[in-house]
Write an enzyme that holds these catalytic residues in place. Structure first.
Site, PDB file in Angstrom:
ATOM      1  N   GLY A  18     -14.240  -1.148  -2.130  1.00 24.57           N
ATOM      2  CA  GLY A  18     -13.031  -1.895  -3.106  1.00 24.57           C
ATOM      3  C   GLY A  18     -11.818  -1.583  -2.416  1.00 24.57           C
ATOM      4  NE  ARG A  19      -8.839  -3.153   2.134  1.00 22.16           N
ATOM      5  CZ  ARG A  19      -9.341  -3.508   3.166  1.00 22.16           C
ATOM      6  NH1 ARG A  19      -8.898  -4.797   3.439  1.00 22.16           N
ATOM      7  NH2 ARG A  19      -9.864  -2.657   4.130  1.00 22.16           N
ATOM      8  N   GLY A  20      -7.292  -1.848  -3.206  1.00 24.95           N
ATOM      9  CA  GLY A  20      -6.413  -2.143  -4.242  1.00 24.95           C
ATOM     10  C   GLY A  20      -5.166  -2.070  -3.538  1.00 24.95           C
ATOM     11  N   GLY A  21      -4.154  -2.067  -4.271  1.00 23.00           N
ATOM     12  CA  GLY A  21      -2.756  -2.106  -3.663  1.00 23.00           C
ATOM     13  C   GLY A  21      -2.409  -0.645  -3.266  1.00 23.00           C
ATOM     14  CG  MET A  22      -2.411   4.200  -4.053  1.00 18.24           C
ATOM     15  SD  MET A  22      -2.090   4.983  -5.661  1.00 18.24           S
ATOM     16  CE  MET A  22      -1.862   6.586  -5.094  1.00 18.24           C
ATOM     17  CB  ALA A  23      -6.578   4.244  -2.541  1.00 13.22           C
ATOM     18  CB  VAL A  25     -12.933   2.548  -3.228  1.00 13.12           C
ATOM     19  CG1 VAL A  25     -14.040   3.551  -3.982  1.00 13.12           C
ATOM     20  CG2 VAL A  25     -11.694   2.921  -3.865  1.00 13.12           C
ATOM     21  CE  LYS A  40      -9.203   5.000  -5.836  1.00 11.54           C
ATOM     22  NZ  LYS A  40      -8.684   4.661  -7.343  1.00 11.54           N
ATOM     23  CG  ASP A 142      -2.689  -0.060 -14.183  1.00 12.27           C
ATOM     24  OD1 ASP A 142      -2.540  -0.919 -14.884  1.00 12.27           O
ATOM     25  OD2 ASP A 142      -3.523  -0.263 -13.133  1.00 12.27           O
TER      26      ASP A 142
END
Length: 681
Positions: A18-23, A25, A40, A142
């Protein structure tokens, strides 16, 4: 992070999941406990900012205290120095979380696998997690489909608690003072206005989540995050039934209340939202509270509800009423008694009486005038006329007055009864609140016990106590005790054992799988250590042979116990050259215990009864119950001696010989006395 595969000497970093705007995974593995985890890692570019690092670490530590079946657990946090260039290095914080196999609500919505029943059940799970986190003082900020995972057994797991305070999904966010405050499609009005948020903001976001699952779209859609946020502040969404006719009016009423702009008008806690949602599932709509009526207005209800005449008729009626009231307040002398027919009041009464008689006679069909009295007579009898009210009030008027009096009395009785009923209702003691039965949570894990108490609308408060007979983390009971009945929402003390000071390693662990043994040790307050694989002839592969310290030994709590696990293999011993009796005893030894069979071989190279060969070479590891074939030497049988034929004596000359005598016979002498030699071929 490809060059850094182990964090803190314990967590192996695997593939990116997984990939988000902050970190980012990654799927990882806890080497010490032998379990899969999710790791994470804060992005290196954000890790340079001390504010991000501080928030990341503080929020992770706060969420680590949450222990709820609908919340993804946080196991550990730490920092790892990562090379970021040739000479530069940055310290990156990481969070080790529970690895949950499942699909996010975003994926389920995109594949159109969410029904109305699923939407309600998933939202109830999210609200259960929010109720627990709000009690712990943590606001998610969120809530969105990407942060909710549904496992294959339909269990809801909410993740990223508290992390949204630092940064959120970069796809559609609203910012203020360089801090991300939520995702636009699920943003509460107070978040969009830049105000402080509380638990009710999470409930608004959860309502947006439910709206999207019911309709397939968020409550508001716009060209940009700013336009969507503006709609959250200024506009009310269409009811879900507008986009999905299968949604009933009960769900519409719940959504309308949950999406109120003013947080004071929404559900005030997650428990109220859950109750309304359960009721809507059975078709019971949410009834809005009635507006409060001021005390003065309540006392003047009769005056407010009385009809008011308007126009000229109303003015005339008001004037007549005022005149009648004024006339009633004055003392009216009887005209006949005074004998003064010219008195102003007497003339007024005469005029009123005459007019009333004219009206009544006209209604009865009369002429409206009385016959003139005889000359010289005032009333036909020589006396003056006495204008008494009872003499000049016709019978019809008296009947009308009786009906009016009866109606007034009846109205007073009804009003009195209504007033008595209202008084009794307002002064009556309220009915006792509903009672719930405290469930029996003994021997449950802490998470199971908390879930059982929350499901019964109780407020558990955890108290940890020492207990020599109950393992660490297992519920001892409750206070009040199980089966007691208390009011809904009552606080119940949940007693969780901290475990005994010393623990005996159970002997029954032998023969169990490695995973079961580690779970049992953890429940006993012990730590499963390293695993050593050893060959065994009796214990199947993967099962426990023993431990270090040994099984049955008493050790201090939280001690590390190393495991000895069977490989399921046996090493074949060297049997060639041994006597068959010794070879059989070696194979029948409990440490080897391999089946065998024998073949015999005649040979003079080995003593009889000696093993001359074996089917599997010595030192080879074979699985249990593998058969070994032994070849055993036997004495060869003696061959019989062959006897040479004895030659027969030569016949005498006088002996007659047959022409067909045997070739082996001596040649007969010819007549000349010399031996004849047979011709050569």
């Amino acid at each position: 992070m490809s060059e850094q595969r182990v964090l803190d000497g314990r967590y192996e970093v695997g593939e990116l999941i997984g990939r988000g705007g902050m970190a980012d995974v990654h799927l990882g593995r806890d080497v010490r406990l032998g379990r899969s985890v999710a790791i994470k890692l804060l992005r290196p570019d954000l890790a340079r900012d001390p504010q991000f690092r501080t928030r990341f670490r503080r929020e992770a530590q706060a969420v680590a205290g949450l222990n709820h079946p609908s919340i993804v657990s946080v196991y550990d946090t730490g920092d790892q120095e990562v090379a970021n260039g040739i000479t530069d290095a940055v310290t990156v914080p990481f969070i080790v979380m529970e690895y949950v196999a499942g699909r996010t609500l975003r994926d389920l919505e995109r594949s159109k696998e969410v029904t109305i029943g699923n939407a309600i059940e998933h939202t109830l799970g999210v609200l259960s997690a929010l109720e627990y986190s709000h009690r712990s003082g943590i606001v998610h900020r969120d809530i969105k489909p990407a942060n909710v995972i549904v496992t294959p057994d339909e269990t809801v797991k909410v993740m990223d608690f508290g992390i949204a305070r630092a940064i959120a999904d970069s796809a559609a966010t609203m910012t203020q003072t360089q801090a991300v405050i939520g995702t636009a499609q699920y943003l509460s009005p107070e978040q969009a206005r830049g105000e402080s948020v509380d638990a009710r903001s999470d409930l608004y976001s959860a309502a947006c989540l439910l709206y999207e699952m019911l309709t397939g779209r968020p409550p508001f859609v716009g060209e940009s995050p700013v336009s969507v946020a503006y709609q959250h502040v200024r506009e009310m969404p269409e009811p879900p039934s507008h986009f999905n006719p299968e949604v009933g009016s009960a769900l519409d009423s719940v959504m309308n209340h949950a999406l109120e702009k003013d947080r004071q008008e929404r559900f005030q806690d997650a428990a109220a939202f859950r109750r309304a949602l359960r009721a809507a599932r059975t078709g019971v709509a949410l009834t809005p509270p009635a507006p409060a009526v001021p005390e003065e207005q309540g006392r003047n209800t009769e005056a407010v509800t009385a009809p008011v005449a308007t126009g000229a008729a109303g003015a005339a009626a008001a004037g007549a009423t005022a005149a009648a009231d004024e006339t009633r307040t004055e003392a009216m002398p009887r005209a006949g008694a005074s004998g003064d027919a010219d008195h102003p009041q007497t003339r007024a009464m005469t005029a009123v009486a005459t007019a009333q008689l004219d009206i009544d006679d006209a209604a009865a069909g009369g002429s409206g005038t009385d016959p003139a009295p005889a000359a010289g007579d005032d009333d036909g009898y020589g006396g003056p006329i006495d204008f008494h009210e009872e003499e000049y009030e016709p019978p019809r008027k008296r009947r009308r007055g009786g009906w009016i009096a009866a109606l007034v009395v009846g109205l007073l009785v009804v009003l009195g009864a209504a007033g008595f009923y209202l008084y009794s209702t307002m002064t009556a003691e309220p009915p006792p609140p509903p009672l719930v039965k405290i469930p029996d949570v003994a021997d449950m894990t802490e998470a199971q016990a908390l879930s059982a108490l929350y499901e019964n609308d109780l407020d558990p408060q955890t108290e940890r106590v020492e207990n020599e007979s109950v393992a660490k983390g297992i519920a001892i009971g409750t206070s009040p005790e199980a089966a007691a009945k208390v009011e809904e929402g009552s606080t119940v003390e949940l007693l969780i054992s901290t475990g005994p000071n010393s623990v005996t390693i159970p002997k029954k662990l032998q023969g169990q799988s490695e995973a079961s043994v580690r779970d049992s040790l953890q429940q006993l307050g012990l730590v499963g250590g390293t695993t050593e694989s050893v060959d065994s002839a009796t214990v199947p592969a993967g099962q426990l042979i023993g431990t270090n310290p040994e099984l049955g030994e008493s050790v201090p709590a939280e001690s590390t116990v190393d495991l000895i696990v069977s490989t399921g293999n046996v090493t074949v011993p060297a049997l060639t050259g041994d006597r068959i009796e010794d070879a059989e005893a070696a194979l029948q030894d409990p440490a080897i215990s391999l089946p065998y069979s024998t073949n015999k071989k005649e040979t003079a190279d080995a003593a009889p009864g000696t093993v001359v060969s074996q089917s599997i070479q010595a030192g080879t590891a074979v699985t249990q119950e593998t058969e070994i074939v032994l070849t055993v030497a036997v004495e060869p049988e003696e061959e019989p001696e062959t006897q040479e034929p004895t030659p027969s004596p030569s016949p005498s000359p006088s002996s007659s010989s047959s022409p067909s005598s045997s070739p082996s016979a001596s040649p007969s002498p010819d007549p000349t006395g010399t031996a004849s030699t047979p011709p050569e071929d």
